[in-house]
Scaffold this active site. Structure first.
Site, PDB file in Angstrom:
ATOM      1  N   LYS A  66      21.227 114.106   5.808  1.00 36.68           N
ATOM      2  CA  LYS A  66      20.660 113.532   4.583  1.00 36.68           C
ATOM      3  C   LYS A  66      21.561 113.859   3.412  1.00 36.68           C
ATOM      4  CE  LYS A  66      17.061 111.171   3.331  1.00 36.68           C
ATOM      5  NZ  LYS A  66      16.483 110.048   4.075  1.00 36.68           N
ATOM      6  N   GLY A 170      -0.444 101.264  -0.234  1.00 41.54           N
ATOM      7  CA  GLY A 170       0.932 101.115  -0.725  1.00 41.54           C
ATOM      8  C   GLY A 170       1.479  99.758  -0.335  1.00 41.54           C
ATOM      9  N   GLY A 172       4.342  98.244  -1.150  1.00 40.71           N
ATOM     10  CA  GLY A 172       5.751  98.153  -1.549  1.00 40.71           C
ATOM     11  C   GLY A 172       6.548  97.325  -0.552  1.00 40.71           C
ATOM     12  N   HIS A 173       7.817  97.675  -0.406  1.00 47.37           N
ATOM     13  CA  HIS A 173       8.700  96.921   0.497  1.00 47.37           C
ATOM     14  C   HIS A 173       8.133  96.835   1.910  1.00 47.37           C
ATOM     15  CE1 HIS A 173      11.601  97.977  -2.691  1.00 47.37           C
ATOM     16  NE2 HIS A 173      12.120  96.804  -2.373  1.00 47.37           N
ATOM     17  N   VAL A 174       7.656  97.969   2.416  1.00 53.57           N
ATOM     18  CA  VAL A 174       7.159  97.983   3.798  1.00 53.57           C
ATOM     19  C   VAL A 174       5.692  97.548   3.851  1.00 53.57           C
ATOM     20  CG1 VAL A 174       6.795  99.388   5.862  1.00 53.57           C
ATOM     21  CG2 VAL A 174       8.758  99.838   4.398  1.00 53.57           C
TER      22      VAL A 174
HETATM   23  P1  NAD Z   1       8.196 101.321  -2.041  1.00 56.27           P
HETATM   24  O1  NAD Z   1       8.572 102.250  -3.148  1.00 56.27           O
HETATM   25  O2  NAD Z   1       8.758  99.947  -2.013  1.00 56.27           O
HETATM   26  O3  NAD Z   1       6.592 101.164  -1.982  1.00 56.27           O
HETATM   27  C1  NAD Z   1       5.688 102.217  -2.143  1.00 56.27           C
HETATM   28  C2  NAD Z   1       4.412 101.616  -2.742  1.00 56.27           C
HETATM   29  O4  NAD Z   1       3.413 102.625  -2.736  1.00 56.27           O
HETATM   30  C3  NAD Z   1       4.580 101.143  -4.191  1.00 56.27           C
HETATM   31  O5  NAD Z   1       4.029  99.844  -4.335  1.00 56.27           O
HETATM   32  C4  NAD Z   1       3.776 102.194  -5.000  1.00 56.27           C
HETATM   33  O6  NAD Z   1       3.215 101.656  -6.171  1.00 56.27           O
HETATM   34  C5  NAD Z   1       2.725 102.590  -3.987  1.00 56.27           C
HETATM   35  N1  NAD Z   1       2.115 103.922  -4.186  1.00 56.27           N
HETATM   36  C6  NAD Z   1       2.706 105.068  -4.609  1.00 56.27           C
HETATM   37  N2  NAD Z   1       1.793 106.064  -4.629  1.00 56.27           N
HETATM   38  C7  NAD Z   1       0.618 105.534  -4.216  1.00 56.27           C
HETATM   39  C8  NAD Z   1      -0.681 106.064  -4.016  1.00 56.27           C
HETATM   40  N3  NAD Z   1      -0.969 107.341  -4.255  1.00 56.27           N
HETATM   41  N4  NAD Z   1      -1.653 105.214  -3.592  1.00 56.27           N
HETATM   42  C9  NAD Z   1      -1.388 103.909  -3.354  1.00 56.27           C
HETATM   43  N5  NAD Z   1      -0.170 103.356  -3.519  1.00 56.27           N
HETATM   44  C10 NAD Z   1       0.820 104.160  -3.947  1.00 56.27           C
HETATM   45  O7  NAD Z   1       8.544 102.129  -0.683  1.00 56.27           O
HETATM   46  P2  NAD Z   1       8.777 101.520   0.764  1.00 56.27           P
HETATM   47  O8  NAD Z   1      10.215 101.272   0.979  1.00 56.27           O
HETATM   48  O9  NAD Z   1       7.794 100.434   1.018  1.00 56.27           O
HETATM   49  O10 NAD Z   1       8.412 102.803   1.671  1.00 56.27           O
HETATM   50  C11 NAD Z   1       7.080 103.237   1.817  1.00 56.27           C
HETATM   51  C12 NAD Z   1       7.049 104.534   2.616  1.00 56.27           C
HETATM   52  O11 NAD Z   1       7.646 104.319   3.889  1.00 56.27           O
HETATM   53  C13 NAD Z   1       7.828 105.707   1.978  1.00 56.27           C
HETATM   54  O12 NAD Z   1       7.171 106.909   2.297  1.00 56.27           O
HETATM   55  C14 NAD Z   1       9.169 105.649   2.682  1.00 56.27           C
HETATM   56  O13 NAD Z   1       9.821 106.903   2.691  1.00 56.27           O
HETATM   57  C15 NAD Z   1       8.733 105.227   4.081  1.00 56.27           C
HETATM   58  N6  NAD Z   1       9.790 104.555   4.852  1.00 56.27           N
HETATM   59  C16 NAD Z   1      10.338 103.394   4.386  1.00 56.27           C
HETATM   60  C17 NAD Z   1      11.313 102.741   5.131  1.00 56.27           C
HETATM   61  C18 NAD Z   1      11.938 101.440   4.669  1.00 56.27           C
HETATM   62  O14 NAD Z   1      12.541 100.736   5.502  1.00 56.27           O
HETATM   63  N7  NAD Z   1      11.807 101.063   3.408  1.00 56.27           N
HETATM   64  C19 NAD Z   1      11.725 103.292   6.366  1.00 56.27           C
HETATM   65  C20 NAD Z   1      11.132 104.482   6.818  1.00 56.27           C
HETATM   66  C21 NAD Z   1      10.156 105.089   6.047  1.00 56.27           C
END
Ligand code: NAD
Length: 334
Positions: A66, A170, A172-174
């Site tokens: 990391k 949440g 977000g992207h995922v």
């Molecule tokens: P992101 O930042 O795009 O989305 C996160 C979402 O969660 C946002 O919309 C935010 O407003 C919301 N959020 C934050 N705190 C919150 C809460 N307490 N209650 C409800 N919603 C809340 O992140 P992402 O890329 O979608 O990733 C989400 C999770 O998955 C993270 O923990 C990340 O480490 C993990 N992850 C992501 C990937 C990837 O491919 N992007 C891969 C492995 C793991």
């Protein structure tokens, strides 16, 4: 571990290489305003270890590492400052001679990876236009759906999501992609996000909007955490009313002992580093000639891996976490 102060930016960067037993240590570069350098080092070490287990369980020829770029709290970077620290970080990656491969993570993007690629070739997660694999989120979301189905098969004797009640936390992207996939499969959806602008997504999907607090204790078949980690602890687990927890959020358990508490309460928890490996599996494809169809097929393999882990957990009367760690350690010894 390599800790450096950048000659261009004056900012500290940390690279932790936890294991190269199975191959070069791949892990994202996190850009974050840590309170002090000890916190940054701790984060790098903790996250690099998690990457080792994630890659081993996904059976990738990769180790765990990391990178961390420590920005100053309250001092947002200018465009020039950002480029300077990315180039400093790139020099540190290059100094490790390929034992560490960087990629995007919280606070960095595929555009940042292009900047890093000016100084080192040990970088993945480049934009599709630059021969890379692009945004990993669709692949992570696919893996989450596959994992939810494997858990439903175990808990309800059917992997169909039709009429299953599913709460995605949440968007977000995922999470937004997972929600869309579940809606398409006919699930009854509840969704939550701290960002109220995401409510429009809920309406588009025909999902019921709930607060994050309500989501935690929602009476649903599956809770899908796709926000931040560390939310499952001694206070929150007793409030759960779901049968399954399977989601993308990293480091969901406040500590490993919470896996026992979840099992005692009859909640099937799918280990996060198994469920969310889709993005890593996709990036690993980029290290050879990138083929998205092959990447998707490999991501679907998360379902079979999870089935094996749940079988082993049942047979040995251990938690899914213990079974997943056992699998990772076995692969690391081989
Ligand atoms: P992101 O930042 O795009 O989305 C996160 C979402 O969660 C946002 O919309 C935010 O407003 C919301 N959020 C934050 N705190 C919150 C809460 N307490 N209650 C409800 N919603 C809340 O992140 P992402 O890329 O979608 O990733 C989400 C999770 O998955 C993270 O923990 C990340 O480490 C993990 N992850 C992501 C990937 C990837 O491919 N992007 C891969 C492995 C793991």
């Amino acid at each position: 571990m390599l800790l450096r102060r950048g000659s261009r930016s004056g900012l500290y960067t940390v690279i932790a290489v936890h294991s190269t037993v199975r191959g070069p240590a791949l892990g994202g570069c996190r850009m974050w305003a840590y309170g002090d350098s000890r916190a940054a080092v701790r984060d790098a070490l903790r996250l690099s270890r998690a990457m080792t287990y994630k890659a081993a369980v996904a059976d990738l020829a990769l180790g765990g590492g990391k990178g961390v770029i420590m920005t100053r709290p309250g001092e947002p970077l200018s465009a020039r400052g950002r480029e300077a620290v990315l180039l400093d970080f790139a020099d540190a990656v290059q100094a490790l001679g390929g034992s560490y491969i960087t990629a995007e993570d919280v606070g960095t993007s595929s555009r940042d990876m292009s900047v890093i690629s000016q100084r080192t070739r040990h970088v993945a997660g480049l934009a599709r236009g630059r021969g890379g694999s692009g945004d990993p989120s669709p692949f992570t979301a696919l893996g989450v759906e596959v994992a939810i189905r494997a858990c439903c098969e175990r808990a309800f004797s059917s992997d169909s999501l039709r009429d299953r009640s599913i709460c995605v936390v949440g968007l977000g992207h995922v999470g937004s992609r997972v929600a869309k996939r579940c809606a398409r499969a006919g699930a009854q959806l509840l969704v939550a996000d701290v960002d109220r602008r995401k409510r429009a997504t809920a309406e588009r999907l025909g999902a019921r909007w709930v607060s994050s607090d309500e989501a935690l204790s929602a009476e649903v078949d599956v809770l899908v955490p796709c926000a931040l980690g560390g939310f499952l602890d001694h206070l929150t687990v007793p409030r759960l009313r779901c049968r399954v927890v399977a989601g993308a959020a990293n480091n969901q358990l406040a500590d490993d002992a919470i896996a026992d508490l979840l099992a005692e309460r009859g909640v099937l928890w799918a280990p996060d580093f198994v469920v969310n490996a889709g993005g890593l599996i996709n990036i690993a494809e980029e290290l050879e000639a990138y083929n998205p169809a092959l990447a998707r097929r490999r991501v679907r393999g998360i379902g079979e891996t999870l089935r094996q882990i749940l079988d082993r957990a049942e047979a040995a009367a251990i938690t899914p976490l213990a079974a997943a760690m056992e699998l990772a350690r076995r692969r690391l010894q081989r």
